[in-house]
Design a protein around this motif. Structure first.
Motif, PDB file in Angstrom:
ATOM      1  N   GLY A  70       0.819  -1.215   0.000  1.00  0.00           N
ATOM      2  CA  GLY A  70       0.000   0.000   0.000  1.00  0.00           C
ATOM      3  C   GLY A  70       0.845   1.254   0.000  1.00  0.00           C
ATOM      4  O   GLY A  70       0.601   2.200  -0.765  1.00  0.00           O
ATOM      5  N   LYS A  71       1.867   1.251   0.852  1.00  0.00           N
ATOM      6  CA  LYS A  71       2.713   2.440   0.935  1.00  0.00           C
ATOM      7  C   LYS A  71       3.546   2.611  -0.334  1.00  0.00           C
ATOM      8  O   LYS A  71       3.775   3.732  -0.793  1.00  0.00           O
ATOM      9  CB  LYS A  71       3.616   2.338   2.158  1.00  0.00           C
ATOM     10  CG  LYS A  71       2.847   2.447   3.476  1.00  0.00           C
ATOM     11  CD  LYS A  71       3.758   2.233   4.666  1.00  0.00           C
ATOM     12  CE  LYS A  71       2.961   2.312   5.967  1.00  0.00           C
ATOM     13  NZ  LYS A  71       3.799   1.977   7.141  1.00  0.00           N
TER      14      LYS A  71
ATOM     15  N   MET B  43       4.506   5.550  -5.448  1.00  0.00           N
ATOM     16  CA  MET B  43       4.725   5.547  -6.885  1.00  0.00           C
ATOM     17  C   MET B  43       3.628   6.271  -7.653  1.00  0.00           C
ATOM     18  O   MET B  43       3.866   6.777  -8.741  1.00  0.00           O
ATOM     19  CB  MET B  43       4.872   4.114  -7.390  1.00  0.00           C
ATOM     20  CG  MET B  43       6.144   3.432  -6.916  1.00  0.00           C
ATOM     21  SD  MET B  43       7.645   4.310  -7.427  1.00  0.00           S
ATOM     22  CE  MET B  43       7.589   4.077  -9.205  1.00  0.00           C
ATOM     23  N   THR B  44       2.416   6.306  -7.105  1.00  0.00           N
ATOM     24  CA  THR B  44       1.324   6.963  -7.833  1.00  0.00           C
ATOM     25  C   THR B  44       1.166   8.428  -7.462  1.00  0.00           C
ATOM     26  O   THR B  44       0.583   9.195  -8.229  1.00  0.00           O
ATOM     27  CB  THR B  44      -0.016   6.237  -7.596  1.00  0.00           C
ATOM     28  OG1 THR B  44      -0.290   6.199  -6.194  1.00  0.00           O
ATOM     29  CG2 THR B  44       0.017   4.834  -8.161  1.00  0.00           C
ATOM     30  N   THR B  45       1.662   8.833  -6.288  1.00  0.00           N
ATOM     31  CA  THR B  45       1.510  10.239  -5.883  1.00  0.00           C
ATOM     32  C   THR B  45       2.833  10.987  -5.851  1.00  0.00           C
ATOM     33  O   THR B  45       2.847  12.210  -5.728  1.00  0.00           O
ATOM     34  CB  THR B  45       0.885  10.346  -4.479  1.00  0.00           C
ATOM     35  OG1 THR B  45       1.830   9.842  -3.524  1.00  0.00           O
ATOM     36  CG2 THR B  45      -0.420   9.562  -4.394  1.00  0.00           C
TER      37      THR B  45
ATOM     38  N   LYS C 183       5.658  10.138   0.042  1.00  0.00           N
ATOM     39  CA  LYS C 183       5.464   9.153   1.095  1.00  0.00           C
ATOM     40  C   LYS C 183       4.088   9.371   1.719  1.00  0.00           C
ATOM     41  O   LYS C 183       3.624  10.508   1.858  1.00  0.00           O
ATOM     42  CB  LYS C 183       6.536   9.315   2.177  1.00  0.00           C
ATOM     43  CG  LYS C 183       7.908   8.783   1.786  1.00  0.00           C
ATOM     44  CD  LYS C 183       7.981   7.266   1.946  1.00  0.00           C
ATOM     45  CE  LYS C 183       9.413   6.777   1.692  1.00  0.00           C
ATOM     46  NZ  LYS C 183       9.511   5.317   1.709  1.00  0.00           N
ATOM     47  N   GLN C 184       3.475   8.290   2.118  1.00  0.00           N
ATOM     48  CA  GLN C 184       2.171   8.402   2.759  1.00  0.00           C
ATOM     49  C   GLN C 184       2.359   9.026   4.139  1.00  0.00           C
ATOM     50  O   GLN C 184       3.259   8.634   4.891  1.00  0.00           O
ATOM     51  CB  GLN C 184       1.542   7.018   2.888  1.00  0.00           C
ATOM     52  CG  GLN C 184       0.061   7.041   3.108  1.00  0.00           C
ATOM     53  CD  GLN C 184      -0.560   5.674   2.848  1.00  0.00           C
ATOM     54  OE1 GLN C 184       0.139   4.667   2.792  1.00  0.00           O
ATOM     55  NE2 GLN C 184      -1.861   5.650   2.693  1.00  0.00           N
TER      56      GLN C 184
ATOM     57  N   ASP D  15      -2.922  14.034   2.417  1.00  0.00           N
ATOM     58  CA  ASP D  15      -3.197  13.094   1.346  1.00  0.00           C
ATOM     59  C   ASP D  15      -2.881  13.793   0.028  1.00  0.00           C
ATOM     60  O   ASP D  15      -3.158  14.986  -0.125  1.00  0.00           O
ATOM     61  CB  ASP D  15      -4.669  12.661   1.402  1.00  0.00           C
ATOM     62  CG  ASP D  15      -4.942  11.481   0.501  1.00  0.00           C
ATOM     63  OD1 ASP D  15      -3.974  10.804   0.097  1.00  0.00           O
ATOM     64  OD2 ASP D  15      -6.124  11.221   0.208  1.00  0.00           O
ATOM     65  N   TYR D  16      -2.306  13.056  -0.875  1.00  0.00           N
ATOM     66  CA  TYR D  16      -1.884  13.646  -2.144  1.00  0.00           C
ATOM     67  C   TYR D  16      -2.570  12.939  -3.308  1.00  0.00           C
ATOM     68  O   TYR D  16      -2.872  11.745  -3.230  1.00  0.00           O
ATOM     69  CB  TYR D  16      -0.370  13.553  -2.297  1.00  0.00           C
ATOM     70  CG  TYR D  16       0.372  14.321  -1.238  1.00  0.00           C
ATOM     71  CD1 TYR D  16       0.515  15.697  -1.332  1.00  0.00           C
ATOM     72  CD2 TYR D  16       0.902  13.665  -0.133  1.00  0.00           C
ATOM     73  CE1 TYR D  16       1.185  16.414  -0.353  1.00  0.00           C
ATOM     74  CE2 TYR D  16       1.563  14.372   0.853  1.00  0.00           C
ATOM     75  CZ  TYR D  16       1.706  15.747   0.743  1.00  0.00           C
ATOM     76  OH  TYR D  16       2.355  16.448   1.716  1.00  0.00           O
TER      77      TYR D  16
END
Lengths: 428, 349
Positions: free
Chosen positions: A119-120, A125-127, A130-131, A136-137
């Motif tokens: 998940g992290k 990779m999509t945003t 780092k989470q 939230d991004y």
């Protein structure tokens, strides 16, 4: 015209053209990875007609079985490296069709996200971030839709062709708002509930719509919010989607093309991605599942990459042939790579320390190899980059100054991690 | 698999007792081991490794000699009945023929369907006919190929499998061939006509995992009983997590005359593993070589009982095994680089 929201804040929605105008104005002074941004170019033209196709190899494809093979080493596994259309560039023998298209593509072999959690890793990779528990991004597709999709487009700007799934929408637009969240095409099927309900005539449907619109207009005179706008626009978009439902019907493509992409589910979905881009959809993600091969990594990569290779190579060739390559950023990525060490089950485990992505199109340099790993792939040996650098690079490739800001909810937010920068040598 | 039926035990031949299984020798290599076979004379063990080599161990001296020719892992090893030739088949698609006891082994020839490959993709298994005249190979091109053992020429191609062909074995009478694939399909071929005679359903050895979106399973081991009345096929079943290979070892035993499933040999404990090879012993029991999340095991069954009568825990995971022609020893190839020989008799005093 700028609307006034009930909360009294400045416009919530990204002032896209204003933003692009700003970055175009900055372009003359820009030196970091944006040589294509010409000051005189109108914002609409900077971003106009660009697309992003993200091919997500879910579970974490092995870099050793794809873009960074290490044959005849203690980590290399049974596969050999094969030459590609780029002199000196070798990739794994499981990608013979892709190898012939590598002169259009580039490889980044030096990714270290320091993240081994599904998940992290996916979030990184999509945003490009780092989470974090407090922020939230937005997903690349949401950012891309915001920047690239015409506001009056009858089609969603962000579509996710997913194996399985219900056909709803994703929750991946963060502060950009639900309008830019992905519409999910489960198994490549059209969005759910896009066929007219039985028993309602077109005339009756129009009357329904008119009544709802009049009530909404009355409501909006005193209580207008970004969320209510998004809610209303979703109705309009849904109606437009219903009228253009055939956009999602890959069987409308020529039989010859369907044959070239093959009968696999993934092949059909990549053809659908081409179709969607040609129809004007800005961002398409196609997910191919699954590469989380803790057991029998090599057998499974034969099977999965056997499905991936030919359709992907066909897509690249088609986009080039149809003149879309210069306008379409294509990225093949996962949440992480896989361990160089082969585990006791002949599997490979999660590995964010030294792995690869492949990408091409738009402003990506053809045939480039960025960075390298050591002889057996256990660490990055040169030009270490992470998800932040990649995200900046994607935005730069579509002609956006990734150091810019997005205004949302009255706040200015960096559109990419300010601690990172584009991989300038990857940009053409 | 064994390429020729084990010789019938004479009345005074020593009897194997699986419950007396004990270590009888081991050799350490420098790379994880993959496949292993005793040569028919019982003088050598041939064993492949993840460094692409095949090692020949002299059992008496422990001396190892390398056979180097493949560019990838070797999973297929077989001998002709006289034992003077060993065949190696690799994930490089190539099959080489070697002199078994050559001092400095080099390939005598390769079997070439086109270019230098016997199959497109991995070669999974090799078998030699009981009369030594025909070699059968199978692989990831979904094909079985038949070769003239004398000159290495391709004789025939048997097509029909829809998935990778994992195993191949001659019927002891030499008139038919058995092949088993990833989907657990076991096909019988008439070697006179090259026609497919029938399909036996080993589907319990396969699953398409909807979550993983991939096939898992296959006929990993195959063997006839010495009288050819039974055909045993081993692999993994009841897969609950393809990502991690979590299922249970299974041997499906077919009544060969009817083609019906006679018995499913399972384990009394959930071993969460795979049967990588299976051997029908001349005394009537079945041996399965299992590896998985509960380690490595040699499992022993009588075919009239679904549960094993003995579970011998191995010190490490193993990916192949072979039964010596004396019927008393088993060799196992291990992930910890060690080749181990086990003896199924009382330890020497």
């Amino acid at each position: 015209m700028k609307c006034q929201y009930a909360c009294g804040t400045a416009e919530h929605v990204l002032e896209r053209r204003k933003f692009l105008g700003t970055i175009a104005g900055m372009a003359g002074a820009a030196t970091l990875g944006a040589p294509r941004m010409v000051q005189a170019v109108m914002p609409e033209l900077v971003a106009g007609n660009k697309h992003i196709i993200m091919i997500w190899l879910a579970g974490g494809v092995s870099q050793l079985e794809t873009w960074d093979p290490k044959p005849k080493t203690n980590t290399g596994g049974p596969f050999r490296a094969i030459p590609t259309s780029v002199p000196g560039m070798h990739i794994c023998e499981l990608l013979p069709h892709t190898a012939k298209q590598m002169h259009h593509l580039a490889i980044v072999r030096s990714i270290n996200t320091k993240e081994n959690d599904h998940g992290k890793g996916a979030y990184c990779m999509t945003t490009g971030r780092k989470q974090e528990p407090v922020a939230d991004y937005p997903h690349l597709g949401a950012v891309g839709a915001k920047l690239l999709a015409p506001e009056d487009s009858p089609l969603p700007g962000h579509i996710h062709v997913s194996p399985g799934g219900s056909g709803g929408s994703g929750n991946n637009a963060a502060y950009l708002g639900p309008r830019y969240a992905s519409i999910i095409l489960g198994d490549g099927n059209p969005p759910r509930n896009t066929t007219p309900p039985e028993g309602i005539t077109p005339e009756g449907d129009n009357r329904r719509h008119a009544f709802r619109a009049s009530v909404n207009d009355h409501f909006a005179k005193r209580r207008r919010w970004a969320e209510s706008d998004a809610f209303l626009s979703s109705f309009d978009q849904a109606r437009q989607l219903m009228e253009r439902r055939d956009v999602f019907d890959v069987s409308k493509e020529a039989a010859k093309d369907q044959e070239r992409y093959g009968n696999s589910e993934f092949g059909k979905q990549l053809l659908l991605a081409r179709r969607l881009v040609e129809q004007g959809v800005s961002c398409v993600q196609v997910t191919h599942s699954n590469y989380d091969t803790h057991y029998e990594n090599f057998d499974f990569h034969i099977e999965q990459l056997g499905e991936f290779d030919q359709p992907f190579a066909t897509l690249v060739a088609d986009l080039v042939e149809r003149g879309l390559w210069e306008k379409t950023l294509v990225v093949v990525m996962s949440e992480f790579g896989r361990t160089p060490s082969i585990n006791q089950f002949h599997g490979r485990d999660h590995w964010g320390t030294a792995w690869s992505v492949a990408l091409g199109g738009c402003g990506i340099q053809r045939g480039a190899i960025i960075g390298k790993t050591n002889d057996n792939g256990t660490e990055v040996a040169d030009r270490e980059v992470d998800h932040g650098h990649l995200f900046h690079t994607y935005l730069s490739a579509i002609g956006v100054d990734s150091s810019g800001e997005i205004v949302a909810g009255g706040r200015k937010l960096p559109m990419a991690d300010p601690a990172a920068a584009p991989i300038t040598e990857l940009l053409a | 698999m064994n390429d020729a039926p084990a010789p019938a035990a004479s009345a005074d031949a020593p009897q194997a007792d699986p419950k007396l299984t004990h270590a009888a020798g081991e050799w350490k290599y420098t790379s994880p081991l993959l496949s292993c076979r005793f040569d028919p004379s019982g003088q050598f063990v041939f064993c492949s490794a993840q460094d692409n080599s095949v090692q020949r161990w002299n059992i008496a001296s422990g001396q190892a000699t390398a056979l180097n020719a493949h560019d990838s892992w070797v999973r297929a090893l077989a001998f002709n009945p006289s034992g003077n030739h060993v065949y190696t088949g690799g994930y490089d698609g190539r099959v080489f023929v070697w002199e078994t006891s050559a001092e400095q082994p080099t390939p005598l020839r390769s079997l070439n369907a086109h270019g230098d490959v016997a199959h497109d993709g991995w070669v999974r298994a090799i078998a030699v006919s009981p009369d030594g005249k025909t070699v059968a190979t199978c692989g990831n091109d979904n094909l079985v190929r038949l070769w003239n053992a004398e000159d290495g020429n391709l004789q025939n191609v048997l097509s029909g499998h829809s998935k990778h062909v994992y195993n191949v074995m001659f019927h002891p009478d030499g008139t038919r061939l058995i092949s088993g694939d990833l989907k657990g399909e076991v096909r019988e071929w008439d070697l006179g006509t090259s026609e497919q005679l029938r399909t036996l359903d080993g589907g319990t050895l396969w699953k398409y995992d909807e979550g993983f979106r991939a096939d898992i399973g296959g006929v990993r081991g195959i063997d006839f009983s010495p009288d050819a009345a039974l055909l045993a096929c081993g692999g993994i079943s009841e897969v609950s997590n393809a990502f991690a290979g979590i299922g249970n070892p299974l041997v499906v035993v077919f009544d060969y005359a009817t083609g019906e499933k006679k018995q499913s040999l399972v384990t009394s404990k959930k071993l969460r593993g795979t049967i990588w090879n299976v051997h029908c012993h001349r005394q009537g029991f079945v041996i399965g070589c299992d590896s998985g999340h509960e380690g490595g095991h040699l499992l022993f069954w009588n075919t009239n009982d679904p549960n094993e009568f003995f579970d011998f825990k191995l010190p490490n995971l193993c990916y192949d095994s072979d039964l010596h022609s004396d019927g008393l020893r088993v060799v196992t190839a291990h992930q910890d680089n060690v080749l181990r020989i086990w003896r199924m008799t009382a330890p020497a005093a």
